[in-house]
Enzyme design. Structure first.
Site, short mmCIF file in Angstrom:
data_model
loop_
_atom_site.label_atom_id
_atom_site.label_comp_id
_atom_site.label_asym_id
_atom_site.label_seq_id
_atom_site.Cartn_x
_atom_site.Cartn_y
_atom_site.Cartn_z
N SER A 64 0.73 -1.13 -0.11
CA SER A 64 0.09 0.46 0.29
C SER A 64 0.65 1.36 0.10
O SER A 64 0.89 2.36 -0.72
CB SER A 64 -1.20 -0.37 1.23
OG SER A 64 -0.21 -0.41 2.47
N HIS A 104 -2.31 -8.58 1.68
CA HIS A 104 -1.68 -7.72 2.39
C HIS A 104 -3.14 -7.80 3.93
O HIS A 104 -3.13 -8.40 4.92
CB HIS A 104 -0.90 -6.52 1.27
CG HIS A 104 -0.88 -5.36 2.21
ND1 HIS A 104 -0.58 -5.10 3.31
CD2 HIS A 104 -1.27 -4.00 1.74
CE1 HIS A 104 0.33 -3.08 3.52
NE2 HIS A 104 -0.19 -3.04 2.39
N HIS A 152 5.54 -12.78 7.70
CA HIS A 152 6.22 -11.70 6.94
C HIS A 152 7.73 -11.39 5.93
O HIS A 152 7.73 -12.23 6.21
CB HIS A 152 6.10 -10.34 8.54
CG HIS A 152 5.71 -9.02 7.92
ND1 HIS A 152 7.21 -8.53 7.17
CD2 HIS A 152 4.59 -8.30 8.14
CE1 HIS A 152 6.23 -7.15 7.45
NE2 HIS A 152 5.12 -7.17 7.35
N ARG A 209 2.81 -5.16 16.92
CA ARG A 209 1.46 -4.77 16.63
C ARG A 209 1.17 -5.89 17.11
O ARG A 209 -0.58 -5.33 18.15
CB ARG A 209 1.39 -4.30 15.11
CG ARG A 209 2.22 -2.50 14.61
CD ARG A 209 1.92 -3.31 13.09
NE ARG A 209 2.29 -3.74 12.59
CZ ARG A 209 2.48 -4.16 11.55
NH1 ARG A 209 1.50 -3.29 10.45
NH2 ARG A 209 2.66 -5.15 10.21
N ASP A 221 -2.26 -8.73 11.48
CA ASP A 221 -3.62 -8.73 11.60
C ASP A 221 -4.54 -10.17 11.83
O ASP A 221 -5.26 -10.13 12.04
CB ASP A 221 -4.05 -9.32 10.24
CG ASP A 221 -3.25 -8.28 9.11
OD1 ASP A 221 -3.82 -7.05 9.44
OD2 ASP A 221 -2.65 -8.46 8.13
N1 HAX Z 1 1.26 -20.25 5.59
C1 HAX Z 1 1.42 -21.29 5.01
N2 HAX Z 1 2.41 -20.89 4.62
C2 HAX Z 1 3.03 -19.28 4.15
C3 HAX Z 1 3.03 -19.02 5.41
C4 HAX Z 1 2.47 -19.15 6.26
N3 HAX Z 1 1.19 -18.23 6.85
N4 HAX Z 1 4.24 -17.66 4.98
C5 HAX Z 1 5.00 -17.89 3.79
N5 HAX Z 1 4.81 -18.70 3.20
C6 HAX Z 1 5.40 -19.88 3.01
C7 HAX Z 1 5.07 -18.75 1.15
O1 HAX Z 1 3.54 -18.76 0.68
C8 HAX Z 1 6.52 -18.91 0.14
O2 HAX Z 1 5.39 -20.98 -0.22
P1 HAX Z 1 5.96 -21.17 -1.95
O3 HAX Z 1 7.28 -20.94 -1.18
O4 HAX Z 1 5.51 -22.02 -1.70
O5 HAX Z 1 5.30 -20.04 -2.43
C9 HAX Z 1 7.29 -20.01 1.42
O6 HAX Z 1 6.50 -20.19 2.76
C10 HAX Z 1 8.32 -18.95 1.49
O7 HAX Z 1 7.16 -17.41 1.92
P2 HAX Z 1 7.98 -16.31 3.02
O8 HAX Z 1 9.33 -16.09 1.88
O9 HAX Z 1 7.93 -16.72 4.31
O10 HAX Z 1 7.05 -15.21 2.63
P3 HAX Z 1 7.00 -13.88 1.71
O11 HAX Z 1 8.14 -13.09 2.32
O12 HAX Z 1 7.03 -14.47 0.42
O13 HAX Z 1 5.51 -13.80 1.86
C11 HAX Z 1 3.42 -12.90 3.50
C12 HAX Z 1 5.17 -13.23 3.42
C13 HAX Z 1 3.01 -12.50 4.67
C14 HAX Z 1 2.60 -12.85 1.96
C15 HAX Z 1 3.68 -14.19 4.03
O14 HAX Z 1 3.99 -14.97 4.74
C16 HAX Z 1 1.69 -14.80 4.09
O15 HAX Z 1 1.24 -15.16 3.03
N6 HAX Z 1 1.05 -14.72 5.11
C17 HAX Z 1 -0.29 -15.08 5.23
C18 HAX Z 1 -1.43 -13.49 4.63
C19 HAX Z 1 -0.47 -12.48 5.86
O16 HAX Z 1 -1.26 -13.27 7.12
N7 HAX Z 1 -0.36 -11.41 5.25
C20 HAX Z 1 -0.24 -10.08 5.75
C21 HAX Z 1 0.96 -9.99 6.12
C22 HAX Z 1 1.17 -8.78 6.92
C23 HAX Z 1 0.49 -7.12 6.05
O17 HAX Z 1 0.82 -7.04 4.86
N8 HAX Z 1 -0.15 -7.31 6.58
O18 HAX Z 1 -1.18 -5.92 6.05
#
Ligand code: HAX
Length: 441
Positions: free
Chosen positions: A241, A271, A318, A327, A373
């Site tokens: 964002s 996000h 994250h 937070r 979140d």
């Molecule tokens: N559950 C399951 N698998 C997860 C995970 C979770 N909560 N978090 C990461 N992973 C997986 C990823 O999907 C990725 O898998 P693949 O290699 O198979 O694609 C692997 O672990 C490596 O990911 P990462 O490097 O640890 O994480 P990223 O930096 O790529 O992504 C995310 C960060 C926040 C998008 C990710 O942790 C996620 O999808 N979390 C769940 C959704 C969430 O809570 N989002 C909110 C984040 C905070 C925010 O912005 N709030 O607004």
């Protein structure tokens, strides 16, 4: 707003001169290297942006102008009888770079009250949408309808000296922040409370009045809103964002256009929409297990099932953080103070014990800890706000403080159009073969 605008201008002039001199002397300094994997993996870890308002450390968490969330809770002005910070104080801190006096905070509260008028065509636009339109879509459309009020767009069209951009972006930003709670509350009351709208209370602070307009008069819900609006406001510049607002603003799109663009990014489930996904996921868990108090073993089974279906566990992980999000900690502290026995809140705390070791055991998740979140929805449900599709709108109202303070800095520092270079995989392969030009000759 004159005093605060003058202070901002004075600060920004000093920083702009400083940057000019720094770049003259050190502009060629190499500050990092880029690995091929990074450009295929969401540019993780590439430092490519300047954002003055806050800084995120993987282990220490977010700091706003060097102040942590516990610092803000201690040092910022409070509402009468309250103990949570007024988000207006954080806005001042992000904008001016120093802690405000209480009078500065109250001054911002009254300016925001004065500027909060929303023209009728914005409500008419929202009313034209089908009731089942997602609240975030209604919100962004409402903001776009409000763009008719942009001073920047009008003055740019009339012809404006680039030295004056910052001042009009500043005015638009203040107007927009002042008006967002009205738009958000309107959507909430339209969609969930039969269109029974509530007039603003001119005596309340920005977040307290937002709670009031949504129909929540409980003083501790108002306190929650003050905390919520503070902790969700900013998370340095690279998140989807904030980065989007900065990028779109760099094309000199006005603050309404830039903010709306960023909020479309916040509406993504990886996000900001994660806050609705968390509570939806917990409700489904409770429904499936037919209990309000699942055991840790039951939660563990449900987490494994979620993963086995190829889904993420919402609220965990994250892109930058490598520890429990401060937070999350702040909300947990709020929960322990105001609702220690709430079963849903206790389930959130049990999930916190169960999920990290399971995610760690996958061997690929870089951060198994909860983010902001993971907690927010359960606190809202405690006060009766169960309409989880609305949660990201709350996040969006708060996020305006950070991204618009940053936008003021972008224009005050004269940042140019943002335009990084991209490559194709064909070119990457040519590089690997040692061919020097992008055409392979
Ligand atoms: N559950 C399951 N698998 C997860 C995970 C979770 N909560 N978090 C990461 N992973 C997986 C990823 O999907 C990725 O898998 P693949 O290699 O198979 O694609 C692997 O672990 C490596 O990911 P990462 O490097 O640890 O994480 P990223 O930096 O790529 O992504 C995310 C960060 C926040 C998008 C990710 O942790 C996620 O999808 N979390 C769940 C959704 C969430 O809570 N989002 C909110 C984040 C905070 C925010 O912005 N709030 O607004």
């Amino acid at each position: 707003m004159g005093i605060i605008k003058d202070r901002f201008r004075a600060k920004a002039d000093i920083v702009a001169t400083d940057i000019k001199e720094m770049l003259k002397e050190h502009g060629d300094k190499v500050i990092g290297e880029v690995h091929l994997s990074q450009i295929y993996q969401g540019m993780r870890g590439i430092t490519g942006l300047v954002s003055e308002t806050s800084l995120l450390d993987a282990h220490d968490g977010i700091r706003f102008r060097s102040y942590s969330i516990p610092d803000l809770r201690k040092k910022l002005a409070k509402a009468p009888g309250g103990s949570e910070p007024l988000p207006e104080g954080l806005f001042y801190l992000m904008l001016c770079g120093e802690l405000p006096e209480d009078d500065d905070v109250h001054h911002i509260s009254s300016v925001l009250q004065r500027r909060s008028h929303v023209p009728n065509h914005v409500f008419d636009t929202i009313e034209s949408l089908p009731m089942n339109t997602h609240p975030m879509t209604q919100f962004v459309i409402g903001v776009m309808a409000l763009q008719t009020e942009s001073q920047f767009a009008k003055k740019y069209a009339a012809g404006m000296n680039k030295k004056d951009y910052w001042e009009i972006v500043f005015d638009d930003s203040m107007d927009l922040i002042a008006r967002l709670p009205r738009i958000a509350a309107y959507i909430y009351r339209r969609k969930y409370k039969g269109g029974d709208h509530i007039q603003p209370n001119g005596l309340l602070d920005w977040a307290g009045n937002f709670a009031h307009m949504m129909g929540y008069e409980d003083e501790s819900f108002k306190e929650l809103m003050r905390l919520y609006m503070t902790i969700h406001a900013d998370h340095e510049g690279g998140n989807v964002s904030a980065h989007t607002v900065h990028l779109v603003g760099s094309a000199l799109s006005d603050p309404y256009l830039a903010y709306a663009a960023g909020m479309n990014g916040l509406a993504g489930p990886l996000h900001g929409l994660a806050n609705q996904e968390v509570i939806k996921w917990i409700f489904e868990l409770l429904e499936e297990l037919k209990t309000e108090t699942p055991t840790k073993e039951q939660i563990a089974e449900y987490v494994k099932k979620t993963l086995s279906e190829g889904k993420v566990v919402p609220g965990y992980g994250h892109a930058v953080l490598r520890k429990t999000d401060p937070r999350f900690d702040a909300q947990m502290e709020f929960g322990k103070k105001h609702m220690p026995d709430d079963p849903l809140v206790n389930t959130v705390w049990n999930i916190y014990e169960v999920v990290p070791p399971i995610l760690e055991s996958l061997g690929k998740v870089k951060n198994p800890w909860p983010n902001v979140d993971a907690h927010s929805g359960a606190l809202l449900v405690h006060y009766g706000m169960k309409e989880y599709e609305f949660y990201t709108v709350l996040f969006a109202v708060s996020r305006a403080l950070g991204v618009l303070a940053s936008l003021c800095w972008d224009r005050a520092l004269g940042f140019p159009l943002e335009r990084p270079k991209s490559v194709s995989t064909r070119v990457v392969k040519l590089w690997l073969e040692g061919k020097e030009t992008i055409w392979g000759d």
